[in-house]
Design a protein around this motif. Sequence first.
Motif, PDB file in Angstrom:
ATOM      1  N   SER A  18      24.812  47.881 -13.868  1.00  0.00           N
ATOM      2  CA  SER A  18      23.158  46.907 -14.037  1.00  0.00           C
ATOM      3  C   SER A  18      23.384  46.867 -15.646  1.00  0.00           C
TER       4      SER A  18
ATOM      5  N   ASP B 258      22.852  51.962  -9.110  1.00  0.00           N
ATOM      6  CA  ASP B 258      23.379  50.658  -9.343  1.00  0.00           C
ATOM      7  C   ASP B 258      22.995  50.969 -10.802  1.00  0.00           C
ATOM      8  N   LEU B 259      22.631  52.193 -11.787  1.00  0.00           N
ATOM      9  CA  LEU B 259      22.295  52.070 -12.728  1.00  0.00           C
ATOM     10  C   LEU B 259      23.409  51.567 -13.630  1.00  0.00           C
TER      11      LEU B 259
ATOM     12  N   MET C 278      18.576  52.617  -6.846  1.00  0.00           N
ATOM     13  CA  MET C 278      18.341  52.359  -8.683  1.00  0.00           C
ATOM     14  C   MET C 278      19.597  53.381  -9.239  1.00  0.00           C
TER      15      MET C 278
ATOM     16  N   LEU D 221      16.240  47.080 -12.902  1.00  0.00           N
ATOM     17  CA  LEU D 221      17.160  47.960 -12.002  1.00  0.00           C
ATOM     18  C   LEU D 221      16.345  48.393 -10.734  1.00  0.00           C
ATOM     19  N   ALA D 222      15.196  47.856 -10.453  1.00  0.00           N
ATOM     20  CA  ALA D 222      14.879  48.410  -8.739  1.00  0.00           C
ATOM     21  C   ALA D 222      15.325  46.514  -8.210  1.00  0.00           C
TER      22      ALA D 222
ATOM     23  N   LEU E 189      13.261  49.052 -15.783  1.00  0.00           N
ATOM     24  CA  LEU E 189      13.069  50.288 -14.733  1.00  0.00           C
ATOM     25  C   LEU E 189      12.672  49.008 -13.713  1.00  0.00           C
TER      26      LEU E 189
END
Length: 268
Positions: A242, A238-239, A235, A166-167, A163
Amino acid sequence: MGNAAILSVEELGKKLSKAGRLQLRPLYVYTMDEVPQGAVPSYTVDRCIAKAIYISALFNETPALYIEAGHEHCCAGGLVWMGLSEPHPKLKYFVTVGTPDFHGGAAEHLKATPELFDEQKKRAGKITPQGKYTVIAPCTDEISPEAARAFILFAGCEQIRNLCGLAQFSNSDPFFRTIIPGGPICSTMIAFPAGMAENAPKDSAFVGPVDPTGNPWLPPELMIMGIPAGLARQMAADLEESFICKRSRIAYPEKRISVKPPGSDLQK
């Protein structure tokens, strides 16, 4: 930011759950000037605001929680870090080295000196509630997406690592997109990510906690992430592009590499 900018709170919670493979339900923070329908005061679940929030994430039947000024059954320190009360003049001694004329000299030894506690609080800045009631609710409790101020996630170490990645995915700053802040657990969960603390960065996720007073009830394998709503939306956007989706077997390996002592293969 694409479609994530208009995701409902429930949809955004599902995206964050997918990204972190969460076992505990995600929660979100918002504020109101009247008691939300069906919500209960946090102290009816537990005196500690942070523990009440953990219980809400752990047990789906827990209703939305709210915090307001004057809740004498709440932890006094929690109300201070929600901007709902002023700290007792001797609090700085209780959380550091103790003083004989307050709580019998009891001390938490969270900071080396009372002066450091005062300086840390000053650096955080004034904490201002954004409504009469601060509400922590499951993402299935729908409000306008724009009303959400922050999201609270409970996850294991590998999940939190992913996470955090991802941030950081669509940002070049290597240092301040994800932060492990000092301070109590409820500030990591709420005051910092929800923008209540004057000097807290507005676009950083806050990971922790470093406050050990929650260790008796927070399992050792769990960490907490407080995410400002704007960053949570980013986030979610973008998931799919990513590493979590494009290289899911690296993010969440199905098979693990066995690590052996140096030279162990040569000894066979």
